[in-house]
Scaffold this motif. Structure first.
Motif, PDB file in Angstrom:
ATOM      1  N   PRO A   1       0.806  -1.232   0.000  1.00  0.00           N
ATOM      2  CA  PRO A   1       0.000   0.000   0.000  1.00  0.00           C
ATOM      3  C   PRO A   1       0.835   1.277   0.000  1.00  0.00           C
ATOM      4  CG  PRO A   1      -0.016  -1.017   2.174  1.00  0.00           C
ATOM      5  CD  PRO A   1       0.637  -2.002   1.245  1.00  0.00           C
ATOM      6  N   ASN A   2       2.090   1.191   0.452  1.00  0.00           N
ATOM      7  CA  ASN A   2       2.932   2.390   0.531  1.00  0.00           C
ATOM      8  C   ASN A   2       3.946   2.492  -0.603  1.00  0.00           C
ATOM      9  OD1 ASN A   2       1.801   3.372   3.024  1.00  0.00           O
ATOM     10  ND2 ASN A   2       2.885   1.711   4.061  1.00  0.00           N
ATOM     11  N   ASN A   3       3.789   1.633  -1.608  1.00  0.00           N
ATOM     12  CA  ASN A   3       4.652   1.673  -2.799  1.00  0.00           C
ATOM     13  C   ASN A   3       6.139   1.541  -2.473  1.00  0.00           C
ATOM     14  OD1 ASN A   3       2.520   2.036  -4.710  1.00  0.00           O
ATOM     15  ND2 ASN A   3       2.396   4.190  -4.099  1.00  0.00           N
ATOM     16  N   PHE A   4       6.464   0.591  -1.606  1.00  0.00           N
ATOM     17  CA  PHE A   4       7.869   0.306  -1.329  1.00  0.00           C
ATOM     18  C   PHE A   4       8.489  -0.416  -2.525  1.00  0.00           C
ATOM     19  CE2 PHE A   4       6.283   0.552   3.107  1.00  0.00           C
ATOM     20  CZ  PHE A   4       7.175   1.497   3.584  1.00  0.00           C
ATOM     21  N   ILE A   5       9.807  -0.300  -2.650  1.00  0.00           N
ATOM     22  CA  ILE A   5      10.523  -0.999  -3.715  1.00  0.00           C
ATOM     23  C   ILE A   5      11.171  -2.267  -3.187  1.00  0.00           C
ATOM     24  CG2 ILE A   5      12.465  -0.882  -5.333  1.00  0.00           C
ATOM     25  CD1 ILE A   5      11.932   2.054  -5.676  1.00  0.00           C
ATOM     26  N   TRP A   6      11.789  -2.172  -2.016  1.00  0.00           N
ATOM     27  CA  TRP A   6      12.576  -3.294  -1.506  1.00  0.00           C
ATOM     28  C   TRP A   6      11.792  -4.089  -0.470  1.00  0.00           C
ATOM     29  CZ3 TRP A   6      15.929  -3.567  -5.022  1.00  0.00           C
ATOM     30  CH2 TRP A   6      16.549  -2.423  -5.530  1.00  0.00           C
ATOM     31  N   PHE A   7      11.870  -5.412  -0.610  1.00  0.00           N
ATOM     32  CA  PHE A   7      11.176  -6.314   0.297  1.00  0.00           C
ATOM     33  C   PHE A   7      12.139  -7.389   0.795  1.00  0.00           C
ATOM     34  CE2 PHE A   7       7.933  -4.570  -2.411  1.00  0.00           C
ATOM     35  CZ  PHE A   7       6.821  -4.418  -1.594  1.00  0.00           C
ATOM     36  N   ASN A   8      11.769  -7.973   1.917  1.00  0.00           N
ATOM     37  CA  ASN A   8      12.438  -9.183   2.368  1.00  0.00           C
ATOM     38  C   ASN A   8      11.924 -10.315   1.484  1.00  0.00           C
ATOM     39  OD1 ASN A   8      13.082 -11.623   3.726  1.00  0.00           O
ATOM     40  ND2 ASN A   8      13.242 -10.529   5.666  1.00  0.00           N
ATOM     41  N   ALA A   9      12.817 -10.927   0.725  1.00  0.00           N
ATOM     42  CA  ALA A   9      12.400 -11.940  -0.245  1.00  0.00           C
ATOM     43  C   ALA A   9      11.725 -13.135   0.420  1.00  0.00           C
ATOM     44  CB  ALA A   9      13.606 -12.409  -1.060  1.00  0.00           C
ATOM     45  N   ALA A  10      12.047 -13.385   1.678  1.00  0.00           N
ATOM     46  CA  ALA A  10      11.487 -14.552   2.368  1.00  0.00           C
ATOM     47  C   ALA A  10      10.089 -14.280   2.914  1.00  0.00           C
ATOM     48  CB  ALA A  10      12.416 -14.980   3.500  1.00  0.00           C
ATOM     49  N   THR A  11       9.863 -13.071   3.429  1.00  0.00           N
ATOM     50  CA  THR A  11       8.587 -12.767   4.084  1.00  0.00           C
ATOM     51  C   THR A  11       7.642 -11.938   3.222  1.00  0.00           C
ATOM     52  OG1 THR A  11       9.437 -10.728   5.087  1.00  0.00           O
ATOM     53  CG2 THR A  11       9.760 -12.789   6.315  1.00  0.00           C
TER      54      THR A  11
ATOM     55  N   ASN B   1      13.624  -3.047   5.933  1.00  0.00           N
ATOM     56  CA  ASN B   1      14.172  -1.833   6.537  1.00  0.00           C
ATOM     57  C   ASN B   1      15.648  -1.705   6.174  1.00  0.00           C
ATOM     58  OD1 ASN B   1      15.603  -3.600   8.252  1.00  0.00           O
ATOM     59  ND2 ASN B   1      13.997  -3.521   9.808  1.00  0.00           N
ATOM     60  N   ASN B   2      16.260  -0.609   6.615  1.00  0.00           N
ATOM     61  CA  ASN B   2      17.656  -0.349   6.253  1.00  0.00           C
ATOM     62  C   ASN B   2      18.592  -1.455   6.714  1.00  0.00           C
ATOM     63  OD1 ASN B   2      16.921   2.029   5.066  1.00  0.00           O
ATOM     64  ND2 ASN B   2      17.463   3.318   6.807  1.00  0.00           N
ATOM     65  N   ARG B   3      18.334  -1.973   7.898  1.00  0.00           N
ATOM     66  CA  ARG B   3      19.225  -3.006   8.437  1.00  0.00           C
ATOM     67  C   ARG B   3      19.178  -4.273   7.583  1.00  0.00           C
ATOM     68  NH1 ARG B   3      22.123  -3.999  12.837  1.00  0.00           N
ATOM     69  NH2 ARG B   3      22.419  -6.150  13.513  1.00  0.00           N
ATOM     70  N   ILE B   4      17.988  -4.656   7.154  1.00  0.00           N
ATOM     71  CA  ILE B   4      17.855  -5.839   6.301  1.00  0.00           C
ATOM     72  C   ILE B   4      18.618  -5.640   5.001  1.00  0.00           C
ATOM     73  CG2 ILE B   4      16.233  -7.176   4.907  1.00  0.00           C
ATOM     74  CD1 ILE B   4      16.148  -7.951   7.795  1.00  0.00           C
ATOM     75  N   LEU B   5      18.506  -4.452   4.417  1.00  0.00           N
ATOM     76  CA  LEU B   5      19.182  -4.185   3.150  1.00  0.00           C
ATOM     77  C   LEU B   5      20.699  -4.232   3.315  1.00  0.00           C
ATOM     78  CD1 LEU B   5      16.965  -1.303   1.714  1.00  0.00           C
ATOM     79  CD2 LEU B   5      16.839  -3.752   1.242  1.00  0.00           C
TER      80      LEU B   5
END
Length: 210
Positions: free
Chosen positions: A166-176, A181-185
């Protein structure tokens, strides 16, 4: 009026430090005093906070302590305390990055990453993140012709287009399939760097930011 001498962003940070100090007082049922303030700083030191962060705490408390309690955080006792902290925990120099871009790019040409159509989703995330980072970091010349960040990003967006977003994010956790967030990236960056260097490197968060 006196508080207006600092920028709004600085005041916001100072407010969080002040709340931390107030929490310390309430938890330990203490009243403000020079000794208590030193004890608070010592608690921060024992928790492993960097001296720069401790100095920020000191700056944030300087005016409230001076105008509210006549405590000068620049007096000799505080100067000696911070000198002692610096002696016991010397500031270490930041080492240059111990990983090389070209090794990562060569690794991205291996069979695991080469074909953007058959690549696994976690691998596509690693590849896309790294190439986009190079492209947006004024290092586009280091990207080989066969490693196109635009193509990778297009594939990533196509695959994730059906995910809840809904917030038009680009990056996702591929598993979930949840926004990353920045730390995951950063962890994904470090994973790729370590893999490309056969785990013979010590990339840390500061080096990745560079």
């Amino acid at each position: 009026m006196i508080a207006a001498k600092s920028a709004h962003s600085t005041l916001s940070k100072y407010e969080s430090y002040w709340k931390h100090f107030i929490s310390f007082l309430k938890t330990n049922k203490l009243d403000v005093s020079e000794h208590v303030l030193i004890s608070f700083f010592f608690k921060l030191f024992k928790q492993g906070l960097a001296l720069r962060t401790m100095s920020a705490y000191r700056a944030s408390l300087a005016d409230p302590m001076f105008y509210g309690f006549q405590i000068d955080t620049n007096s000799k006792v505080f100067r000696d305390f911070f000198i002692s902290c610096r002696t016991r925990r010397p500031i270490t120099k930041t080492l240059p990055p111990q990983w090389e871009v070209y090794k990562v790019l060569q690794y991205l040409k291996t069979s695991q990453f080469k074909n953007n159509k058959t690549i696994s989703l976690p691998a596509l995330l690693l590849k896309t993140l790294f190439l986009i980072a190079l492209a947006t970091g004024s290092r586009i010349s280091e990207i080989a012709h066969s490693l196109c960040p635009v193509e990778c990003l297009r594939n990533w967006l196509d695959i994730t287009s059906e995910w809840p977003n809904p917030n038009n994010f680009i990056w996702f956790n591929a598993a979930t399939q949840k926004p990353a967030n920045n730390r995951i990236l950063v962890l994904r960056f470090r994973q790729l760097i370590n893999l490309s260097h056969a785990h013979n490197t010590k990339s840390n968060f500061h080096q990745i930011r560079k």
